[in-house]
Design a protein around this motif. Structure first.
Motif, PDB file in Angstrom:
ATOM      1  N   SER A 153       0.821  -1.225   0.000  1.00  0.00           N
ATOM      2  CA  SER A 153       0.000   0.000   0.000  1.00  0.00           C
ATOM      3  C   SER A 153       0.849   1.266   0.000  1.00  0.00           C
ATOM      4  CB  SER A 153      -0.945   0.021   1.197  1.00  0.00           C
ATOM      5  OG  SER A 153      -1.940  -0.915   0.968  1.00  0.00           O
ATOM      6  N   PRO A 154       1.877   1.359   0.889  1.00  0.00           N
ATOM      7  CA  PRO A 154       2.717   2.568   0.839  1.00  0.00           C
ATOM      8  C   PRO A 154       3.365   2.777  -0.532  1.00  0.00           C
ATOM      9  CG  PRO A 154       3.178   1.327   2.843  1.00  0.00           C
ATOM     10  CD  PRO A 154       2.202   0.521   2.063  1.00  0.00           C
ATOM     11  N   LEU A 155       3.743   1.697  -1.204  1.00  0.00           N
ATOM     12  CA  LEU A 155       4.380   1.849  -2.528  1.00  0.00           C
ATOM     13  C   LEU A 155       3.365   2.354  -3.550  1.00  0.00           C
ATOM     14  CD1 LEU A 155       6.529  -1.408  -2.554  1.00  0.00           C
ATOM     15  CD2 LEU A 155       7.430   0.933  -2.599  1.00  0.00           C
ATOM     16  N   LEU A 156       2.165   1.812  -3.494  1.00  0.00           N
ATOM     17  CA  LEU A 156       1.127   2.262  -4.427  1.00  0.00           C
ATOM     18  C   LEU A 156       0.820   3.742  -4.181  1.00  0.00           C
ATOM     19  CD1 LEU A 156      -1.007   1.197  -6.581  1.00  0.00           C
ATOM     20  CD2 LEU A 156      -2.609   1.269  -4.685  1.00  0.00           C
ATOM     21  N   GLN A 157       0.671   4.091  -2.904  1.00  0.00           N
ATOM     22  CA  GLN A 157       0.354   5.492  -2.585  1.00  0.00           C
ATOM     23  C   GLN A 157       1.469   6.431  -3.010  1.00  0.00           C
ATOM     24  OE1 GLN A 157      -0.628   5.191   1.558  1.00  0.00           O
ATOM     25  NE2 GLN A 157      -2.454   3.999   1.002  1.00  0.00           N
ATOM     26  N   ALA A 158       2.701   5.924  -2.984  1.00  0.00           N
ATOM     27  CA  ALA A 158       3.839   6.775  -3.367  1.00  0.00           C
ATOM     28  C   ALA A 158       3.925   6.940  -4.888  1.00  0.00           C
ATOM     29  CB  ALA A 158       5.135   6.170  -2.832  1.00  0.00           C
ATOM     30  N   GLY A 159       3.192   6.124  -5.642  1.00  0.00           N
ATOM     31  CA  GLY A 159       3.163   6.328  -7.100  1.00  0.00           C
ATOM     32  C   GLY A 159       3.730   5.186  -7.921  1.00  0.00           C
ATOM     33  N   LEU A 160       3.973   4.026  -7.306  1.00  0.00           N
ATOM     34  CA  LEU A 160       4.454   2.873  -8.089  1.00  0.00           C
ATOM     35  C   LEU A 160       3.301   2.348  -8.953  1.00  0.00           C
ATOM     36  CD1 LEU A 160       7.086   1.085  -8.290  1.00  0.00           C
ATOM     37  CD2 LEU A 160       5.863  -0.562  -6.862  1.00  0.00           C
ATOM     38  N   ASP A 161       3.573   2.174 -10.272  1.00  0.00           N
ATOM     39  CA  ASP A 161       2.500   1.744 -11.183  1.00  0.00           C
ATOM     40  C   ASP A 161       2.342   0.234 -11.214  1.00  0.00           C
ATOM     41  OD1 ASP A 161       1.988   4.364 -12.239  1.00  0.00           O
ATOM     42  OD2 ASP A 161       3.871   4.208 -13.344  1.00  0.00           O
ATOM     43  N   ARG A 162       3.474  -0.463 -11.326  1.00  0.00           N
ATOM     44  CA  ARG A 162       3.387  -1.900 -11.608  1.00  0.00           C
ATOM     45  C   ARG A 162       4.353  -2.655 -10.711  1.00  0.00           C
ATOM     46  NH1 ARG A 162       4.892  -3.881 -16.437  1.00  0.00           N
ATOM     47  NH2 ARG A 162       6.455  -2.287 -16.817  1.00  0.00           N
ATOM     48  N   ILE A 163       4.022  -3.896 -10.462  1.00  0.00           N
ATOM     49  CA  ILE A 163       4.876  -4.689  -9.583  1.00  0.00           C
ATOM     50  C   ILE A 163       5.015  -6.115 -10.125  1.00  0.00           C
ATOM     51  CG2 ILE A 163       3.173  -5.561  -7.921  1.00  0.00           C
ATOM     52  CD1 ILE A 163       5.168  -4.323  -5.804  1.00  0.00           C
ATOM     53  N   THR A 164       6.235  -6.637 -10.075  1.00  0.00           N
ATOM     54  CA  THR A 164       6.498  -8.016 -10.481  1.00  0.00           C
ATOM     55  C   THR A 164       7.095  -8.736  -9.281  1.00  0.00           C
ATOM     56  OG1 THR A 164       6.973  -7.330 -12.743  1.00  0.00           O
ATOM     57  CG2 THR A 164       7.793  -9.487 -12.082  1.00  0.00           C
ATOM     58  N   VAL A 165       6.503  -9.870  -8.930  1.00  0.00           N
ATOM     59  CA  VAL A 165       7.033 -10.637  -7.801  1.00  0.00           C
ATOM     60  C   VAL A 165       7.642 -11.935  -8.344  1.00  0.00           C
ATOM     61  CG1 VAL A 165       6.526 -11.707  -5.576  1.00  0.00           C
ATOM     62  CG2 VAL A 165       5.206  -9.710  -6.324  1.00  0.00           C
ATOM     63  N   SER A 166       8.840 -12.247  -7.903  1.00  0.00           N
ATOM     64  CA  SER A 166       9.491 -13.484  -8.316  1.00  0.00           C
ATOM     65  C   SER A 166       8.990 -14.622  -7.435  1.00  0.00           C
ATOM     66  CB  SER A 166      11.012 -13.358  -8.155  1.00  0.00           C
ATOM     67  OG  SER A 166      11.467 -12.267  -8.922  1.00  0.00           O
ATOM     68  N   LEU A 167       8.500 -15.675  -8.051  1.00  0.00           N
ATOM     69  CA  LEU A 167       8.004 -16.832  -7.303  1.00  0.00           C
ATOM     70  C   LEU A 167       8.169 -18.063  -8.184  1.00  0.00           C
ATOM     71  CD1 LEU A 167       6.364 -18.050  -4.876  1.00  0.00           C
ATOM     72  CD2 LEU A 167       4.312 -17.627  -6.237  1.00  0.00           C
ATOM     73  N   ASP A 168       9.025 -18.982  -7.772  1.00  0.00           N
ATOM     74  CA  ASP A 168       9.354 -20.134  -8.612  1.00  0.00           C
ATOM     75  C   ASP A 168       8.573 -21.378  -8.237  1.00  0.00           C
ATOM     76  OD1 ASP A 168      11.431 -18.500  -9.677  1.00  0.00           O
ATOM     77  OD2 ASP A 168      12.671 -19.025  -7.951  1.00  0.00           O
ATOM     78  N   THR A 169       8.049 -21.414  -7.045  1.00  0.00           N
ATOM     79  CA  THR A 169       7.357 -22.620  -6.574  1.00  0.00           C
ATOM     80  C   THR A 169       6.307 -22.260  -5.530  1.00  0.00           C
ATOM     81  OG1 THR A 169       7.650 -24.735  -5.441  1.00  0.00           O
ATOM     82  CG2 THR A 169       9.202 -23.016  -4.858  1.00  0.00           C
ATOM     83  N   LEU A 170       5.281 -23.089  -5.456  1.00  0.00           N
ATOM     84  CA  LEU A 170       4.242 -22.896  -4.436  1.00  0.00           C
ATOM     85  C   LEU A 170       4.390 -23.928  -3.323  1.00  0.00           C
ATOM     86  CD1 LEU A 170       1.402 -22.325  -7.021  1.00  0.00           C
ATOM     87  CD2 LEU A 170       2.151 -20.643  -5.325  1.00  0.00           C
ATOM     88  N   ARG A 171       5.467 -24.698  -3.380  1.00  0.00           N
ATOM     89  CA  ARG A 171       5.651 -25.772  -2.389  1.00  0.00           C
ATOM     90  C   ARG A 171       6.742 -25.373  -1.388  1.00  0.00           C
ATOM     91  NH1 ARG A 171       5.591 -30.872  -6.568  1.00  0.00           N
ATOM     92  NH2 ARG A 171       3.896 -30.059  -7.840  1.00  0.00           N
ATOM     93  N   SER A 172       6.385 -25.453  -0.120  1.00  0.00           N
ATOM     94  CA  SER A 172       7.281 -24.970   0.939  1.00  0.00           C
ATOM     95  C   SER A 172       8.667 -25.600   0.915  1.00  0.00           C
ATOM     96  CB  SER A 172       6.670 -25.275   2.291  1.00  0.00           C
ATOM     97  OG  SER A 172       5.920 -24.201   2.693  1.00  0.00           O
ATOM     98  N   GLU A 173       8.680 -26.929   0.818  1.00  0.00           N
ATOM     99  CA  GLU A 173       9.996 -27.601   0.883  1.00  0.00           C
ATOM    100  C   GLU A 173      10.858 -27.239  -0.306  1.00  0.00           C
ATOM    101  OE1 GLU A 173       9.663 -31.833   1.444  1.00  0.00           O
ATOM    102  OE2 GLU A 173       8.436 -31.467   3.221  1.00  0.00           O
ATOM    103  N   ARG A 174      10.189 -27.121  -1.440  1.00  0.00           N
ATOM    104  CA  ARG A 174      10.918 -26.771  -2.659  1.00  0.00           C
ATOM    105  C   ARG A 174      11.436 -25.329  -2.577  1.00  0.00           C
ATOM    106  NH1 ARG A 174       8.108 -28.483  -8.252  1.00  0.00           N
ATOM    107  NH2 ARG A 174       8.689 -30.598  -7.666  1.00  0.00           N
ATOM    108  N   PHE A 175      10.608 -24.474  -2.034  1.00  0.00           N
ATOM    109  CA  PHE A 175      11.009 -23.067  -1.869  1.00  0.00           C
ATOM    110  C   PHE A 175      12.263 -22.996  -1.007  1.00  0.00           C
ATOM    111  CE2 PHE A 175      11.148 -18.846  -0.160  1.00  0.00           C
ATOM    112  CZ  PHE A 175      10.582 -18.023  -1.131  1.00  0.00           C
TER     113      PHE A 175
END
Ligand code: SAM
Length: 345
Positions: free
Chosen positions: A112-134
């Protein structure tokens, strides 16, 4: 069309448009394909550009045609008071697109603070949805925080939310559809990245690269016919659409480099400017900046350097016969600027 004030392009006619700002070389994950070693040589704190220095350099860049800026690192959310920098950059009227790439670990509190500050777009790196693999891939137990960060970004309502996954053979190539389904739930467009041999990828080998062709075949097997999205863009991802209308992307830097249209350059947290992700040498902008150079003098350095740019790093790698990691671990220790986490991925 070339922007007003822009130099006439580099030796291949590529404009200076897209600037990636690394705001720190520090990271709170240790991804196997990026930061696999036990210890690293860090940039001296006194060398790190202040927000004012970053803002000033960005202003000179934007006077030459840069209208897309992406904050990255290292992990950008480790830089203290990052929303303050976002606000400063968002006030620059020439910047039409202000984005960030993050691992998401601290995103829940900062979306929220980033959006309010004016950030337009965001990309999150995520390679796996499995805890052990992560844990195995990223060497930290942070998956719940990353997922919470993606949900927070989804709720905050950025202009666009993306999830980037590096696909490594015999590691996570069986999760492509799970990631696409998670993208549907969160409203994020998922992009699959081929494992690259650059920077800190000291354990890279070609046989671990799950290629664009294999990614497409695997997704088609699961979802049926895939159509390409026809669009004119210099973005690295080629986009495709599933039968139900879901769009995903592939960044095939290893087997299908996009050097011919690459308008990206990178500024490290200590003010070294790299004209290619694979470049061995950067251009020192911190020195002239701290020695009192005027904006016009810095502009001349940028113009002259860009005019000479002939880099085609990923294409050249494609042409090499026995491909192995670009730099060995010892070489990275001697010059940390060769690290992906230093120059900004
Ligand atoms: N810490 C942030 C993050 O994780 O998104 C930003 C920096 S990170 C270096 C930027 C991107 O580079 C991430 O999406 C990461 O997966 C990607 N990356 C790093 N090393 C890579 C490699 N060897 N091959 C492909 N992508 C890589």
């Amino acid at each position: 069309m070339m922007q007003k004030g822009a130099p006439g392009g580099d030796t291949l006619g590529r404009p200076l448009r897209n600037l990636r700002l690394s705001v720190t070389d520090r990271c709170n994950l240790r991804c196997h394909y990026c930061m696999p070693e036990a210890d690293y040589v860090w940039l001296p704190p006194k060398d790190l550009l202040s927000f004012e220095e970053i803002g000033r350099l960005t202003k000179v860049f934007s006077g030459l045609g840069v209208d897309k800026v992406r904050l990255t690192g290292g992990e950008p959310l480790l830089r203290k008071d990052l929303p303050v920098l976002v606000r400063l950059l968002a006030e620059n009227p020439n910047i039409k697109d202000l984005a960030m790439t993050t691992n998401g670990v601290r995103l829940a509190e900062l979306a929220s603070p980033l959006l309010q500050a004016g950030l337009d777009r965001i990309t999150v790196s995520l390679d796996t949805l499995r805890s052990e693999r992560f844990q195995a891939l990223n060497q930290r137990d942070e998956l719940p925080n990353v997922l919470a960060g993606i949900w927070a970004a989804s709720r905050a309502g950025f202009r666009s939310l993306k999830i980037d996954a590096v696909v490594v053979r015999e590691c996570n190539e069986d999760e492509l559809s799970d990631l696409i389904e998670f993208g549907k739930e969160t409203g994020a467009e998922v992009r699959f990245i081929e494992y690259m041999d650059v920077g800190g990828a000291t354990r890279w080998s070609m046989d671990q690269v799950f290629t664009r062709t294999e990614i497409l075949a695997s997704i088609e097997r699961r979802y049926g016919r895939i159509r390409p999205v026809v669009e004119e863009s210099t973005a690295p991802a080629e986009r495709h659409v599933l039968p139900d209308g879901t769009v995903f992307g592939i960044i095939a830097s290893t087997t299908r480099p996009f050097c011919q249209s690459c308008d990206r350059s990178r500024l490290t947290a200590d003010g070294q400017w790299y004209l290619c992700l694979y470049a061995q040498q950067g251009i020192d902008l911190r020195k002239p900046l701290r020695e009192g150079a005027s904006d016009a003098e810095i502009r001349r350095i940028l113009e002259a350097s860009w005019k000479l740019r002939d880099a085609r790093g990923a294409e050249e790698r494609l042409g090499s016969d026995s491909r192995k990691p670009l730099v060995e671990a010892e070489g990275l220790r001697q010059d940390p600027h060769l690290e992906m986490h230093t120059r900004g991925g």
